[in-house]
Structures are given as structure tokens and as C-alpha cells.
Design an enzyme around this catalytic site. Structure first.
Site, PDB file in Angstrom:
ATOM      1  N   GLY A  10       0.784  -1.187  -0.135  1.00 43.49           N
ATOM      2  CA  GLY A  10       0.151   0.144  -0.108  1.00 43.49           C
ATOM      3  C   GLY A  10       0.959   1.247  -0.197  1.00 43.49           C
ATOM      4  N   PHE A  11       0.108   2.342   0.084  1.00 44.77           N
ATOM      5  CA  PHE A  11       0.994   3.532   0.148  1.00 44.77           C
ATOM      6  C   PHE A  11       1.896   3.866   1.066  1.00 44.77           C
ATOM      7  CE2 PHE A  11      -0.142   7.805   2.357  1.00 44.77           C
ATOM      8  CZ  PHE A  11       1.112   8.245   1.637  1.00 44.77           C
ATOM      9  N   ASP A  31      -0.302  -8.699   1.343  1.00 46.72           N
ATOM     10  CA  ASP A  31      -0.990  -7.751   0.636  1.00 46.72           C
ATOM     11  C   ASP A  31      -1.783  -8.227  -0.217  1.00 46.72           C
ATOM     12  OD1 ASP A  31      -0.544  -4.046   0.234  1.00 46.72           O
ATOM     13  OD2 ASP A  31      -2.198  -5.341  -0.659  1.00 46.72           O
ATOM     14  N   LEU A  76      -0.698  -2.623   8.940  1.00 42.78           N
ATOM     15  CA  LEU A  76      -1.412  -1.600   8.280  1.00 42.78           C
ATOM     16  C   LEU A  76      -2.391  -2.128   7.358  1.00 42.78           C
ATOM     17  CD1 LEU A  76       2.077  -0.044   6.910  1.00 42.78           C
ATOM     18  CD2 LEU A  76       0.713   1.027   8.446  1.00 42.78           C
ATOM     19  N   THR A  95     -12.978  -6.413   6.868  1.00 41.98           N
ATOM     20  CA  THR A  95     -11.424  -6.545   6.924  1.00 41.98           C
ATOM     21  C   THR A  95     -10.676  -6.091   8.248  1.00 41.98           C
ATOM     22  OG1 THR A  95     -11.751  -5.917   4.714  1.00 41.98           O
ATOM     23  CG2 THR A  95      -9.650  -5.275   5.462  1.00 41.98           C
ATOM     24  N   ALA A 117      -1.825   0.020  13.193  1.00 37.61           N
ATOM     25  CA  ALA A 117      -2.118   1.468  12.789  1.00 37.61           C
ATOM     26  C   ALA A 117      -3.571   1.709  12.971  1.00 37.61           C
ATOM     27  CB  ALA A 117      -1.886   1.281  11.156  1.00 37.61           C
ATOM     28  N   TYR A 149     -16.085   2.938   9.998  1.00 31.69           N
ATOM     29  CA  TYR A 149     -14.549   2.811   9.937  1.00 31.69           C
ATOM     30  C   TYR A 149     -14.063   3.045  11.355  1.00 31.69           C
ATOM     31  CZ  TYR A 149      -9.980   4.087   8.694  1.00 31.69           C
ATOM     32  OH  TYR A 149      -8.491   4.073   8.632  1.00 31.69           O
TER      33      TYR A 149
END
Ligand code: UDP
Length: 338
Positions: A10-11, A31, A76, A95, A117, A149
């Protein structure tokens, strides 16, 4: 040390993987490439110390093997991006809750230190900035999917701290505040790369609401050292840390800044929230972190100014050329403000 990075393509995960490899560590990234991208880690695959496993973190068998082989986990992997969350609330909850549960249960089996995270969304609609780690949160009604979220990440935090308290698992929670930088996509929200892409392509720059809401953007290249230092510091265990910048900018001002820095002819338009996302969408007016805790423990503070982050994002998007699809909803009334 061998690090296991969930969401490693990811980023943020790809920047962290890169920095860990540069510091001489070994990295295994897991990932499922849902929002992560192969392209983010392509250069790292040349490094013998890097391994990418394309799999979901809810695969307990794979996680068992990877956790048993690593020294430390940075978790993360998550469903992120306001638009993705509002569009796919089941995916978001599953998730974030089941994934973190798998990570922590497996970490406990092998007693591996785990960094989790989390997010500034946890503070919800609070208005008394700056937000300190022990502040109460003000989460909206369950009928607004956005809050799924924040609630799922709050449960992740509860679970991590519970593993620490009850089973003595070394855990550290860090709450990220609007991390930006090269490789971030504008597809699921993420205002800075989205404005930059819109400006570069000559499309309207879509400011939601009246644009007076503000955020503090922190460069990923400042966030990565914070994560690495938290990982190395035993006194961080069992605690929660804000990680973010404290310089606030209104979203309308951000739009003007991006337009100016790209030399774009794009119009800046105001898009009512109900057209931008879901009916009754609730945005946060301000969101500023108190970073006293991490500063006291590690001396950490962000260094990269917003202009440099924006310039680097623009540069990267220019190098990539056109092609990052940004889903836009039709705007019935086009209110041009710049
Ligand atoms: N935003 C906007 N236009 C966009 C995308 C986002 O005006 O095309 C606004 C959004 O409403 C919020 C801010 O930019 O006020 C930051 O949005 P982002 O999704 O980047 O992060 P958030 O802070 O909401 O998690």
C-alpha cells in the site's frame, strides 16, 4: 530484524518497507492488492531481503507461517478511504475487525511485538482540537456508514490493548492524521492526490461542502520514521500515539494551492456533500493532533512542509501520465469559486 508488514504494497506500507530495507532489515509484505499496488513495491522485489506475499490477512494458515518467521509485525492492512468505506461498509468492517483479530491472535501465539495502525477518525466529531490520545470520542449514528470505519478501528485498538493487558503481548497503537505523499491514490477519497490529478488533467477541482473544513497533512516520509522509532522503543509498548502534523489548512485553500502549483486552468467548484458521498454525510470540521506524547518519548515531530509534499505528489503524477480513474458523481449545480 525481519519485519512483517501487513498492507506492505500500500501507500504507507511500501514507503515503510523501503525505509526498513535501507536500514538493513528484512521485510515480508503481505497484501491482497485490493487497494495496494504491485507497482508500489516493484523496485523492492529486486532486493533479496524483500518478500511479497499476495494474500489476505484473514488467511490464518498463511499468517501463522509469516508471523512465526518474523521478529516484529506492523499491521497496516485495512479498508481505508472515506469513499470506499461509505460504498463498501461490509468489506470495511470485516477487513478491519477480522483482519486485526487474526493478526493479534497469531502474534500472541508466537509472542511477536505488534504495531497497530489506527486513525484520527477515532476522535469522530469532536471539536476541541488538538486531539489528545486520552480524549473521549464522538462517533456518529450507526446509520452513517462513515462511522463504521472509526468504530472498527476503535475495536482494533481495544483488542490490541486487551492483548497487552491480559496476555502481556507487546503492542503499540499509532493514530495517523491525514498522511500524504507520493504513491497515494485519489480514487477512494484522499483529497490531495485527487486535487492534484484533477488540476493536472484540467478537470474541475471538487471541493466538498463550503471548503472551510480543515485538515493537517503529514508527509509519509515523516510518518515512516515515527513508526520505526515506536517499533524500537520498549517504553512505547501498551500505549497509543498520535502521529501527524499540526499545520492546518482549509480544503478550499488547499484547492487554490494545488491549482497554483500545477499552473492549472481548472475551475474550483463547491460540491454539496449529498452529491459527493451519501445522504446525510458527516464531515469533520477540524482535525488537529496533539503530538506531545510521541515528541516527549522520541523527540519526533514532522519536518516536511506541505508545499514539498504537494510538489512531489504532482511530480509523481506527471511522471505516471494520465490514467488514474477518479470516480466522480454528477454535479447538478456547478458552483465555481476559483
Ligand atoms: N474532500 C474534498 N474533495 C474531494 C475529496 C475530499 O473536498 O474530492 C474533502 C473531504 O470532504 C474532507 C477533506 O477533503 O473534508 C479530507 O478528505 P480525505 O478523504 O482526504 O480525508 P478525511 O480527513 O476525510 O479522512
Amino acid at each position: 530484524m525481519r519485519y512483517l508488514i501487513t498492507g506492505g504494497a500500500g501507500f504507507i506500507g511500501s514507503h515503510l518497507s523501503e525505509a526498513l530495507l535501507a536500514a538493513g532489515h528484512q521485510v515480508t509484505a503481505i497484501d491482497d492488492l485490493s487497494t495496494g499496488r504491485m507497482q508500489n513495491v516493484q523496485p523492492l522485489t529486486q532486493d533479496a531481503s524483500f518478500q511479497l506475499v499476495v494474500e489476505t490477512i484473514t488467511n490464518a494458515t498463511v499468517m501463522d507461517r509469516l508471523v512465526s518467521e518474523c521478529d516484529l509485525i506492523v499491521h497496516l492492512a485495512a479498508a481505508v478511504g472515506v469513499e470506499l468505506i461509505v460504498r463498501s461498509p461490509v468489506h470495511t468492517i470485516e477487513t478491519n475487525v477480522l483482519g486485526t483479530e487474526t493478526v493479534l491472535r497469531t502474534a500472541r501465539r508466537y509472542r511477536k511485538k505488534t504495531l497497530i495502525a489506527s486513525t484520527s477518525e477515532i476522535y469522530g466529531k469532536l471539536n476541541n482540537v488538538p486531539f489528545s490520545e486520552d480524549d473521549d470520542s464522538l462517533i456518529g449514528a450507526t446509520t452513517h456508514h462513515r462511522w463504521a470505519y472509526a468504530t472498527s478501528k476503535a475495536l482494533d485498538e481495544f483488542l490490541a490493548l486487551a492483548y497487552h493487558k491480559e496476555m502481556d503481548l507487546p503492542v503499540v497503537v499509532f493514530r495517523l492524521f491525514n498522511t500524504i505523499g507520493p504513491r497515494q491514490r485519489g480514487r477512494y477519497g484522499m483529497v490531495v492526490p485527487r486535487f492534484a490529478r484533477q488540476a493536472l488533467s484540467g478537470a474541475d477541482i471538487t471541493v466538498y461542502g463550503d471548503g472551510q473544513q480543515s485538515r493537517c497533512f503529514c508527509d509519509v516520509r515523516d510518518v515512516v520514521p515515527a513508526i520505526m522509532e515506536l517499533a524500537a522503543e520498549p517504553q512505547a509498548e501498551g500505549r497509543v500515539f498520535n502521529v501527524g502534523a499540526q499545520v492546518e489548512i482549509a480544503i478550499l485553500d488547499l484547492a487554490h494551492k494545488v491549482k497554483e502549483m500545477t499552473g492549472s486552468q481548472s475551475a474550483i467548484i463547491l460540491v454539496p456533500y449529498e452529491q459527493a458521498t451519501e445522504q446525510g454525510f458527516e464531515d469533520m470540521h477540524r482535525r488537529v493532533p496533539d503530538i506531545g506524547r510521541i515528541h516527549k518519548l522520541l523527540g519526533w515531530e514532522p519536518r516536511i512542509p506541505l508545499e514539498r509534499s504537494i510538489a512531489d505528489i504532482i511530480l509523481q503524477l506527471k511522471q505516471e501520465g494520465p490514467g488514474d480513474p477518479i470516480s466522480e458523481r454528477p454535479v447538478s449545480e456547478r458552483v465555481v469559486v476559483g
